[in-house]
Design an enzyme around this catalytic site. Structure first.
Site, PDB file in Angstrom:
ATOM      1  N   PHE A 474       0.831  -1.218   0.000  1.00 19.14           N
ATOM      2  CA  PHE A 474       0.000   0.000   0.000  1.00 19.14           C
ATOM      3  C   PHE A 474       0.863   1.266   0.000  1.00 19.14           C
ATOM      4  O   PHE A 474       0.617   2.189   0.771  1.00 19.14           O
ATOM      5  CB  PHE A 474      -0.979   0.004   1.192  1.00 19.14           C
ATOM      6  CG  PHE A 474      -1.916  -1.166   1.208  1.00 19.14           C
ATOM      7  CD1 PHE A 474      -3.033  -1.193   0.382  1.00 19.14           C
ATOM      8  CD2 PHE A 474      -1.679  -2.259   2.023  1.00 19.14           C
ATOM      9  CE1 PHE A 474      -3.906  -2.285   0.385  1.00 19.14           C
ATOM     10  CE2 PHE A 474      -2.542  -3.354   2.037  1.00 19.14           C
ATOM     11  CZ  PHE A 474      -3.656  -3.358   1.210  1.00 19.14           C
ATOM     12  N   HIS A 475       1.848   1.298  -0.904  1.00 20.43           N
ATOM     13  CA  HIS A 475       2.741   2.456  -0.994  1.00 20.43           C
ATOM     14  C   HIS A 475       2.797   3.031  -2.410  1.00 20.43           C
ATOM     15  O   HIS A 475       3.883   3.270  -2.946  1.00 20.43           O
ATOM     16  CB  HIS A 475       4.157   2.072  -0.546  1.00 20.43           C
ATOM     17  CG  HIS A 475       4.248   1.647   0.883  1.00 20.43           C
ATOM     18  ND1 HIS A 475       5.323   0.926   1.386  1.00 20.43           N
ATOM     19  CD2 HIS A 475       3.408   1.844   1.933  1.00 20.43           C
ATOM     20  CE1 HIS A 475       5.126   0.697   2.674  1.00 20.43           C
ATOM     21  NE2 HIS A 475       3.970   1.241   3.026  1.00 20.43           N
ATOM     22  N   PRO A 476       1.657   3.302  -3.058  1.00 22.38           N
ATOM     23  CA  PRO A 476       1.719   3.870  -4.413  1.00 22.38           C
ATOM     24  C   PRO A 476       2.306   5.278  -4.375  1.00 22.38           C
ATOM     25  O   PRO A 476       2.061   6.041  -3.437  1.00 22.38           O
ATOM     26  CB  PRO A 476       0.251   3.880  -4.862  1.00 22.38           C
ATOM     27  CG  PRO A 476      -0.532   3.949  -3.596  1.00 22.38           C
ATOM     28  CD  PRO A 476       0.267   3.149  -2.588  1.00 22.38           C
TER      29      PRO A 476
END
Length: 565
Positions: A474-476
């Site tokens: 969850f690190h876009p």
């Protein structure tokens, strides 16, 4: 109906709340802060209790719940891409790991033309400005900032200590502070949690001090439709409130600042006519400015779990059983202590898998229970796991708007595992993790390997496991990158190239993804650029020392050698 403000900020997340708070410190400046989600309800344990971090990802109230297009190198899986919705943005639903990245990340940014003032020592004062660390300030940490940071304490779960010791026994360094002098190695992991055991989102940390100011207007359930332009100047926005189809117009005297995150910021720019001409024309969106990099250069961290049975009853497995949860909830609610007051990621580390990496390329989060990040597939026995992920994949993805409808999610493709480096790093990472987990420090606790399983040994078997089980961390980021090249979207102050009165300030403007979790760095970026917007002199550069591996070996000799396939 039209309203007028000096600044309009689109998105009340990690960056937007920071900007809104800092800009309204100047009493003569008016700011409109628009948020598509709702308030951060303080009595909702799902977002306020650190141990409940999986709950928001299971619903839609606080989560945009995006999905990728079928990922071609991952067996065509549509993969989760959860992003925060509500005051606080993704800081309202993240894992609360307070990790800033490696000093070399920022020095690498500063080597790019136009980004010379983004060195680590330029950024460190802004990390400190944002932070209040519970054990006090030092050269690396702040003591007066809006973000509450809690350090792990003696007496926490013994598995944390054992997993760090195992990393050291495997030949890697020990570090006392993953955000201090040396990131590389294994040690305790700080978390964005208040001294009362509550999530320290940017809504709590920043907006709580700003929301009563008369010069700040906050509108929730406000989905921005598009940015309005007069020629190449941004002059305002239109937005929808709730389920209404009526567009509300707001005007900006100075700037529109897009802080909607790495998925929604490029989507909003494209929908407003700023982006790749061919894409916009294919959707009959009038082209305001042909900017080919909008939505390109998308990056993320991919990770997987190695899970082990625990032979002693010390894991968090009992806390997953419903009959134990009321007592955990009560202790947290009334005392702010206990299992509920921790995100349970209290130890981790960063390693290099090969000498060609000049700084760590693998991150670990250790968890004293065996379960998926989103709370699914909990193993029904005592267990523990290591989250292992690569940090700077060469893979590049893209965001593309699908229509003019602001309620339609965009097309998202990360191209996970699309390079040979990706496969090499994950194979190396799994094998090195097994070596770590086999060290004597874990002998009192380690049972069988639950996942992938001891029989998964060859490259082919590992690759199959990776394709089927790797997940997003969850690190876009990086989809509106800073820089001066043809694919850059903004300059080093977040100003959109070729436009006036328009900025992007959030994780999307990172030119290259950092080595670690994104929230702390996103806040730092907003702190740094807010000084630029306000015309203030930058904070003096830090003189703190920091570790550079140089010719140091990747690891020493492990205490216990492990033979693998």
């Amino acid at each position: 109906m039209s309203q007028e403000f000096d600044y309009i900020i689109v998105g009340a997340g990690s960056a937007g709340n920071t900007l809104a708070t800092r800009l309204t410190e100047d009493a003569g400046v008016t700011v409109l802060l628009l948020e598509a989600g709702g308030p951060d309800y303080r009595f909702d344990f799902r977002t306020q209790m650190p141990a409940a971090l999986a709950f928001p990802l299971q619903g839609r109230r606080y989560n945009w719940a995006y999905e990728t297009d079928p990922e071609p190198y991952m067996d065509g899986r549509r993969m989760e891409c959860g992003r925060g919705k509500g005051l606080g943005g993704s800081s309202l639903i993240n894992g609360m790991c307070y990790i800033r990245g490696n000093a070399m990340d920022f020095d690498g940014w500063a080597e790019l033309p136009g980004l010379e003032d983004w060195t680590y020592l330029d950024c460190l004062p802004y990390f400190r400005k944002a932070e209040t660390r519970d054990i006090g300030p030092n050269d690396y940490h702040g003591g007066e900032g809006p973000v509450s940071v809690t350090t792990p304490k003696a007496g926490n779960n013994p598995l944390f200590h054992a997993m760090v010791e195992a990393g050291v026994q495997a030949g890697y360094p020990r570090t006392e502070d993953l955000n201090g002098y040396q990131q590389e190695g294994f040690g305790p992991m700080d978390r964005t949690v208040t001294k009362n055991g509550r999530r320290s989102s940017t809504a709590r940390g920043y907006l709580d001090q700003a929301k009563k100011r008369p010069n700040l207007t906050i509108v929730t359930h406000a989905l921005t439709d598009r940015v309005l332009f007069d020629g190449k100047r941004a002059i305002g926005v239109t937005y929808l409130v709730g389920d209404s189809e009526e567009r509300v117009e707001a005007r900006a005297r100075k700037e529109v600042i897009v802080s909607s995150g790495a998925i929604a910021s490029p989507q909003l720019l494209q929908r407003s006519g700023v982006g790749p001409r061919a894409l916009l024309e294919s959707l009959d969106i009038p082209v305001v400015h042909d900017l080919p990099g909008v939505g390109e250069n998308l990056q993320d961290h991919l990770e997987l779990y190695l899970q082990y049975a625990c032979t002693q009853p010390v894991s968090l497995y009992p806390s997953l059983l419903w009959w134990n949860q009321p007592a955990i909830g009560a202790e947290w609610m009334f005392n702010g202590t206990g299992i509920g007051a921790s995100n349970q990621f209290e130890a981790g580390g960063f390693i290099r898998t090969r000498p060609e990496f000049k700084w760590p390329n693998i991150q670990y989060h250790f968890l004293p229970v065996a379960i998926n990040y989103n709370g699914s597939n909990g193993v029904k026995e005592h267990g523990f796991q290591a989250h292992m992920g690569s940090m700077r994949s060469p893979a590049r993805g893209r965001i593309q708007v699908k229509s003019k409808d602001p309620r339609q999610h965009p097309s998202i493709l990360f191209n996970y595992m699309s390079t040979e480096q990706d496969w090499q790093e994950f194979r190396d990472g799994i094998r090195l993790t097994r070596e770590i987990m086999a060290q004597p420090a874990l002998d009192p606790y380690r049972g069988r390997e639950i996942s992938p399983g001891a029989d998964v040994q060859t490259d082919e078997q590992l690759d199959k496991f990776i394709r089927e089980h790797a997940e997003t961390a969850f690190h876009p980021s990086c989809s509106c990158k800073m820089g001066t090249d043809d694919m850059a979207v903004v300059d080093g102050e977040g100003r959109v190239h070729g436009m006036k009165g328009l900025r992007v300030v959030d994780a999307s403007i990172m030119p290259l993804i950092i080595t670690g979790n994104l929230n702390a760095t996103t806040i730092m970026i907003a702190e740094k650029i807010s000084d630029k917007i306000r015309g203030r002199k930058p904070l003096p550069r830090s003189t703190a020392k920091y570790y550079v591996a140089g010719d140091a070996p990747v690891k020493g000799k492990p205490m216990r050698e492990v033979k693998q396939g």
